[in-house]
Design a protein around this motif. Sequence first.
Motif, PDB file in Angstrom:
ATOM      1  N   ILE A 197       7.926  18.408  -4.801  1.00 22.94           N
ATOM      2  CA  ILE A 197       7.510  17.005  -4.912  1.00 22.94           C
ATOM      3  C   ILE A 197       8.211  16.166  -3.846  1.00 22.94           C
ATOM      4  N   VAL A 198       9.519  16.348  -3.711  1.00 18.72           N
ATOM      5  CA  VAL A 198      10.290  15.574  -2.730  1.00 18.72           C
ATOM      6  C   VAL A 198       9.848  15.923  -1.312  1.00 18.72           C
ATOM      7  N   ARG A 199       9.659  17.205  -1.013  1.00 18.50           N
ATOM      8  CA  ARG A 199       9.196  17.608   0.327  1.00 18.50           C
ATOM      9  C   ARG A 199       7.851  16.974   0.646  1.00 18.50           C
ATOM     10  N   SER A 218       0.808  -1.222   0.000  1.00 17.67           N
ATOM     11  CA  SER A 218       0.000   0.000   0.000  1.00 17.67           C
ATOM     12  C   SER A 218       0.841   1.272   0.000  1.00 17.67           C
ATOM     13  N   LYS A 219       2.105   1.183   0.321  1.00 16.82           N
ATOM     14  CA  LYS A 219       2.972   2.361   0.345  1.00 16.82           C
ATOM     15  C   LYS A 219       3.697   2.586  -0.979  1.00 16.82           C
ATOM     16  N   HIS A 228       5.496  10.290   3.845  1.00 22.09           N
ATOM     17  CA  HIS A 228       6.167   9.103   4.362  1.00 22.09           C
ATOM     18  C   HIS A 228       6.367   9.230   5.881  1.00 22.09           C
ATOM     19  N   ARG A 229       6.839  10.382   6.324  1.00 24.06           N
ATOM     20  CA  ARG A 229       7.063  10.632   7.743  1.00 24.06           C
ATOM     21  C   ARG A 229       5.762  10.491   8.542  1.00 24.06           C
ATOM     22  N   GLY A 254       1.709   7.398   3.201  1.00 28.18           N
ATOM     23  CA  GLY A 254       1.975   6.773   1.909  1.00 28.18           C
ATOM     24  C   GLY A 254       1.901   7.770   0.773  1.00 28.18           C
ATOM     25  N   PRO A 255       1.944   7.274  -0.467  1.00 25.55           N
ATOM     26  CA  PRO A 255       1.941   8.163  -1.623  1.00 25.55           C
ATOM     27  C   PRO A 255       0.621   8.890  -1.788  1.00 25.55           C
ATOM     28  N   ALA A 256       0.685  10.032  -2.434  1.00 23.65           N
ATOM     29  CA  ALA A 256      -0.531  10.833  -2.689  1.00 23.65           C
ATOM     30  C   ALA A 256      -1.429  10.137  -3.664  1.00 23.65           C
TER      31      ALA A 256
END
Length: 100
Positions: free
Chosen positions: A85-87, A47-48, A93-94, A98-100
């Motif tokens: 994007i990275v931020r 799921s991540k 993640h923190r 998970g992903p958007a």
Amino acid sequence: MLLDEIDKVGASSRNSVPPTVALLNLLEPENAKRWYDTFLQTTCDVSKLMFWATAKHPAAPIEAPAVPLQDRPVDEPRPSDFAAIVRGALARHRDGMGPA
């Protein structure tokens, strides 16, 4: 996970599920949390994972069950977009989102 040239995915045979149907199942959060991997012979939480797909011929027909995969174009990010994007990805993640 990058799926390069997804438009070239082969059609299913009589004894198998079309690969695009399996991908649709992986994109559903509840299914992705308990995905059974036949190679590993165990249940995995995928799921991540973030899925990206490219298509060389985006106008190529996609089999009927996978039509929801077809109309999700994304503009190419500009170099000035990369930091944001990275931020955003690191923050999600923190926070365990998970992903958007």
